[in-house]
Design an enzyme around this catalytic site. Sequence first.
Site, PDB file in Angstrom:
ATOM      1  N   GLU A 262      34.645  -4.644  -0.328  1.00  0.00           N
ATOM      2  CA  GLU A 262      35.515  -3.497  -0.087  1.00  0.00           C
ATOM      3  C   GLU A 262      36.942  -3.988   0.063  1.00  0.00           C
ATOM      4  O   GLU A 262      37.200  -4.976   0.749  1.00  0.00           O
ATOM      5  CB  GLU A 262      35.162  -2.740   1.207  1.00  0.00           C
ATOM      6  CG  GLU A 262      33.905  -1.921   1.191  1.00  0.00           C
ATOM      7  CD  GLU A 262      33.728  -1.138   2.503  1.00  0.00           C
ATOM      8  OE1 GLU A 262      34.728  -0.976   3.251  1.00  0.00           O
ATOM      9  OE2 GLU A 262      32.602  -0.708   2.791  1.00  0.00           O
ATOM     10  N   GLU A 317      37.091  11.230   1.149  1.00  0.00           N
ATOM     11  CA  GLU A 317      35.864  11.775   1.752  1.00  0.00           C
ATOM     12  C   GLU A 317      36.235  12.548   3.014  1.00  0.00           C
ATOM     13  O   GLU A 317      36.605  11.982   4.033  1.00  0.00           O
ATOM     14  CB  GLU A 317      34.892  10.638   2.066  1.00  0.00           C
ATOM     15  CG  GLU A 317      34.456   9.876   0.824  1.00  0.00           C
ATOM     16  CD  GLU A 317      33.643   8.628   1.151  1.00  0.00           C
ATOM     17  OE1 GLU A 317      32.556   8.769   1.745  1.00  0.00           O
ATOM     18  OE2 GLU A 317      34.128   7.518   0.841  1.00  0.00           O
ATOM     19  N   LYS A 320      34.642  11.930   6.848  1.00  0.00           N
ATOM     20  CA  LYS A 320      34.649  10.645   7.538  1.00  0.00           C
ATOM     21  C   LYS A 320      35.383  10.785   8.861  1.00  0.00           C
ATOM     22  O   LYS A 320      36.466  11.378   8.931  1.00  0.00           O
ATOM     23  CB  LYS A 320      35.320   9.568   6.677  1.00  0.00           C
ATOM     24  CG  LYS A 320      34.550   9.204   5.428  1.00  0.00           C
ATOM     25  CD  LYS A 320      34.965   7.863   4.866  1.00  0.00           C
ATOM     26  CE  LYS A 320      34.468   6.739   5.744  1.00  0.00           C
ATOM     27  NZ  LYS A 320      34.702   5.407   5.165  1.00  0.00           N
ATOM     28  N   GLU A 326      41.222   7.273   7.197  1.00  0.00           N
ATOM     29  CA  GLU A 326      39.814   7.106   6.833  1.00  0.00           C
ATOM     30  C   GLU A 326      39.377   8.107   5.772  1.00  0.00           C
ATOM     31  O   GLU A 326      38.444   7.847   5.019  1.00  0.00           O
ATOM     32  CB  GLU A 326      38.928   7.234   8.066  1.00  0.00           C
ATOM     33  CG  GLU A 326      38.984   6.035   8.999  1.00  0.00           C
ATOM     34  CD  GLU A 326      38.412   4.775   8.345  1.00  0.00           C
ATOM     35  OE1 GLU A 326      37.357   4.861   7.699  1.00  0.00           O
ATOM     36  OE2 GLU A 326      39.037   3.713   8.474  1.00  0.00           O
TER      37      GLU A 326
END
Length: 469
Positions: A262, A317, A320, A326
Amino acid sequence: MGPLGVCFFLLFCLLSASSEGGTVGVNYGRVADNLPSPSSVVQLLKANNITRVKIYDANSEVLKALAGSDIEVTVMVPNQLLQTTATSPSFAALWVQDNVAPYYPLTKIQAIAVGNEIFDDPTNLTSYLVQAMINVQAALVKLNLDNDIKVSTPVALSALQSSYPPSAGAFRTDLAETVMMPMLQFLRKTGSYLMVNVYPFFAYEANANDISLDYALFRPNAGVLDSGSGLTYYNLLDAQVDAVVCAMSALNYDDVPISISETGWPSEGDPNELGADVMNAAAYVGNLISRVQSGTCGTPKRPHCNMDVYLFALFNENQKPGPTSERNYGMFYPNEQKVYDVNFILGNSNSSSSSGNNNGTSNNGGNVRSSSNGNSSETWCIADPSAGKERLQMALDFACGEGGADCTAIQPGAGCYEPNTIEAHASYAFNNYYQKNGKGSWNCNFGGAAYVVSQAPKIGKCTLPSSTN
């Protein structure tokens, strides 16, 4: 090669298809209630020439959608199943039988990640990690899949006791001998690799007074000398990776490869999240992709191009938890439009965007475009008007300032001052920077505000030179 060239040179092989270099992948997280269907996602991946994806489970709908796509997949044993996977070999065998065997090889599962950042999991699963990996490996062996599918686990930099300077890198004392040594021995024995999640953003955000933003974003900078090794680092990612390399070396596991499982940069954040904006996200991801595309990546400790890199993340997203950042690491919005204009493949005129309209240009990494005519040995870097005046002005300020471009000719009264527009001045400055630094495509990015052409551009009465000589 001076610092300006080295900065963009070291990690520049992300999307290379060469077996000698690294490749790029993306993390396909699904902590959201508004994402497109898996079948639509696969079409998005293919349209953008993304050939590797990592998911955070082994979702059957996703694996079925990926079947026949030729996209390589890393699946994951979720953290909540780790203890059972470690304590019950039969459960591990059943998990592989149910979540891997039915899909392989039509779905190109190439790795299993056992858990994710286990050392940071609040349920204290660390003691189960290595045994869970061993049990999953044993299940693959029984099915004769162990030569094709590797087992690993992603670790965060929090596994390190020290990371600065990189030569002082060491694993935490509670992990080094009890967990990391047996894990690295397992990886060596099975021919696998250590997955590492690396985020220069976190280090920059916490230490913005001490860490240069250019150093974090692969932009030209003076470099940082590691007095312990004598090596100079020109970007933060290399320094963080080499801290892990040195920690492994301290345990005598220099030979185990690393994959960056990541890495990314948020396009939006809370007011206190310094550096979280779309320009920096575009610069980080674009420059990183461009480095890897060159086929000549590596770190000062490991100069050979042997790392695969998975960008985080495919989508923003919306569910999250945590700070705003985030929910804003995605390269695409849920409607499949790009959050910023960074492309994923270099020099492939057949690729297209998700909208299916490439306006007669190739979908090249770092917003590089190719002209169908002209001498391919001569190229120029020009501004992209679609980037908008604000982005162009920021990039122009960088090029004429910290970037070191010679902008004398676009000053009032000088030969290339007219036309007096931001697009014209930016094109001159971008091209001067590009020519001055070796004409690598990674030097014509500017956060997605520029692209390369192979026909001589003329702006007013000013013809942009193809060299700075």
